[in-house]
Scaffold this active site. Structure first.
Site, PDB file in Angstrom:
ATOM      1  N   SER A 140       8.537  -3.175  -0.549  1.00  0.00           N
ATOM      2  CA  SER A 140       8.418  -2.134   0.259  1.00  0.00           C
ATOM      3  C   SER A 140       9.818  -1.710   0.762  1.00  0.00           C
ATOM      4  O   SER A 140      10.600  -2.567   0.832  1.00  0.00           O
ATOM      5  CB  SER A 140       7.546  -2.132   1.186  1.00  0.00           C
ATOM      6  OG  SER A 140       7.359  -1.191   2.065  1.00  0.00           O
ATOM      7  N   TYR A 153       3.696  -6.698   8.500  1.00  0.00           N
ATOM      8  CA  TYR A 153       3.800  -5.961   7.257  1.00  0.00           C
ATOM      9  C   TYR A 153       5.134  -6.096   6.752  1.00  0.00           C
ATOM     10  O   TYR A 153       5.490  -6.498   5.379  1.00  0.00           O
ATOM     11  CB  TYR A 153       3.539  -4.602   7.359  1.00  0.00           C
ATOM     12  CG  TYR A 153       3.462  -3.846   6.015  1.00  0.00           C
ATOM     13  CD1 TYR A 153       2.426  -3.943   4.981  1.00  0.00           C
ATOM     14  CD2 TYR A 153       4.569  -3.019   5.704  1.00  0.00           C
ATOM     15  CE1 TYR A 153       2.485  -3.247   3.793  1.00  0.00           C
ATOM     16  CE2 TYR A 153       4.591  -2.279   4.457  1.00  0.00           C
ATOM     17  CZ  TYR A 153       3.770  -2.406   3.548  1.00  0.00           C
ATOM     18  OH  TYR A 153       3.555  -1.962   2.322  1.00  0.00           O
TER      19      TYR A 153
END
Length: 268
Positions: A140, A153
């Site tokens: 990501s 995350y």
């Protein structure tokens, strides 16, 4: 069927996994759809050419289930696996002090341990089909620079980045390519989830209010195709990911100042 190349995709029941499945199936690959959602896999399969896929219910946190799913897929694909897409993941936002223990553990288990287990299980299959085989991991933009309000995350995605770099070195002599995708905010159903259990605000609304772009999922699929067929280690998707990579390398002080002054944590 054995002459077709075969790719196994986790999180294949929706979002990025579904788009990548469509891209590869449209180009003649046999696609293994893996997901915890049987209905999601069925919906994806309905979008693919007839006979182009098989479905495998899989919880990526279950190491033994990985072996079973890959063996079943290899059998359906004619005996070999050319690529494994470690894509399954979940979002988690909000201030760290507000995240619940079960939320933290679930995010770590799916996003990080699931990728490690997938890589372990995929190795013998990818080695057998090397050279030219590929392990592709979904990281990501949050694995480029830590995102306020998404510490857990971000940690998982930095971990996926590290796994990718480590295995790129470990598996080079075996002829296995290892690469990551680093998307920013992608137009998938994940954006419609709340950031955590303590907020009613969905991620999409937060992203839009911050003035950040949302990238079409088809762009991720195109990048995944290029990653499997190219030689780029980390493959960024979306303007935000490219800007973060540039700023973190060339203007780290300015980026830090901007992040500290302008970004409101997701979920607050």
């Amino acid at each position: 069927m054995s002459e077709r190349k075969a790719i196994f995709i986790t999180g294949g029941g929706s979002g990025i996994g579904r788009a990548v499945a469509q891209k590869f199936a449209a180009n003649g690959w046999f696609v293994g759809l893996a997901d915890i959602s049987a209905s999601g896999m069925k919906e994806t399969a309905a979008l693919l050419p007839a006979g182009a896929s098989s479905q495998h219910k899989l919880d990526v946190r279950d190491r033994a289930a990985w072996d079973q799913a890959l063996a079943a897929f290899a059998k359906a694909a004619g005996g070999k696996i050319d690529a494994v897409f470690n894509n399954a993941g979940i979002p988690l936002g909000g201030a760290l002090v507000d995240n619940k223990v079960e939320e933290i553990e679930r995010c770590l288990d799916i996003n990080l341990k699931g990728v490690l287990f997938g890589a372990q299980a995929a190795y013998p299959w990818l080695k057998a089909s090397a050279p030219g085989s590929c392990l592709l991991n979904t990281a990501s933009a949050a694995g480029i620079y830590g995102t306020p309000g998404a510490s857990v995350y971000s940690a998982t995605k930095f971990g996926v980045r590290a796994i990718t770099e480590s295995l790129d070195g470990e598996w080079a002599e075996d002829g296995i390519k290892v690469a990551s995708l680093m998307p920013a905010f992608i137009d998938t159903p994940l954006l419609d989830h709340t950031a955590n259990q303590g907020t009613n605000e969905d991620i999409r609304g937060r992203v839009q209010s911050a003035g950040l772009e949302i990238t079409a999922v088809t762009e991720v699929a195109e990048t995944a195709w290029a990653a499997v067929h190219g030689n780029q280690l980390h493959n960024r998707v979306g303007k935000t990911a490219h800007r973060l990579a540039f700023a973190s390398r060339w203007m780290p002080g300015r980026l830090r100042k901007q992040v500290r002054s302008t970004l409101r944590p997701l979920g607050q």
